[in-house]
Write a protein that holds these residues in place. Sequence first.
Motif, short mmCIF file in Angstrom:
data_model
loop_
_atom_site.label_atom_id
_atom_site.label_comp_id
_atom_site.label_asym_id
_atom_site.label_seq_id
_atom_site.Cartn_x
_atom_site.Cartn_y
_atom_site.Cartn_z
N LYS A 88 0.85 -1.19 0.00
CA LYS A 88 0.00 0.00 0.00
C LYS A 88 0.89 1.24 0.00
N ALA A 159 8.56 -1.43 1.76
CA ALA A 159 7.37 -1.54 2.60
C ALA A 159 7.52 -0.69 3.86
N GLU A 160 8.69 -0.74 4.47
CA GLU A 160 8.94 0.09 5.67
C GLU A 160 8.91 1.57 5.32
N ALA A 163 5.35 2.68 4.83
CA ALA A 163 4.58 2.68 6.09
C ALA A 163 4.95 3.85 6.98
N SER A 164 6.10 4.48 6.74
CA SER A 164 6.55 5.57 7.64
C SER A 164 5.91 6.90 7.32
#
Length: 164
Positions: A88, A159-160, A163-164
């Motif tokens: 996402k 992904a990290e 997400a941040s």
Amino acid sequence: MGAEHAWPAVSPIIPTFDQQAFLMWMKFLPEKPINPATALTPGGTHAFEHRWAMNEAFDFHLAIGKARVSSRIHDLNRQLKLGLANIKGVHLHTPVDQRLTSGIVAFEVDKVGPMDTVSTFKKHRIIATQAPYNPSYARLAPGLINTAEEVEYCVQTIAELAAS
């Protein structure tokens, strides 16, 4: 120089070495009338170190076999594209269909510019580039010597970041 009436049919797709034309193409400078040939020639940057290594690279690929080299690169790039497509906030700009793509995966992360994405990768010891085009995207290119685990590490790093 080219026929005056033909220039409108031609669009530059690779930046020239001319600084003014390049900065206008990247939208850092306002458009100004320039000689059309200046915007089109000589486009691109030559990778001399790659040219110098071509004999050894071809010998290496021929020893492994062209089909195995192609399959491996497609497999690793497919792994990366499928991984990115499921995150996402990440927009994959390279088609997943291997008939339409090969070894470079272009993508963007919401609210993170390509330069910041590449900087994040550098901190994680991942080599990525920012396309010198407008629009510009972050790019990864899993190659013959990469492992599936390294590709997964790239996916997790993205992904990290997303997400941040």
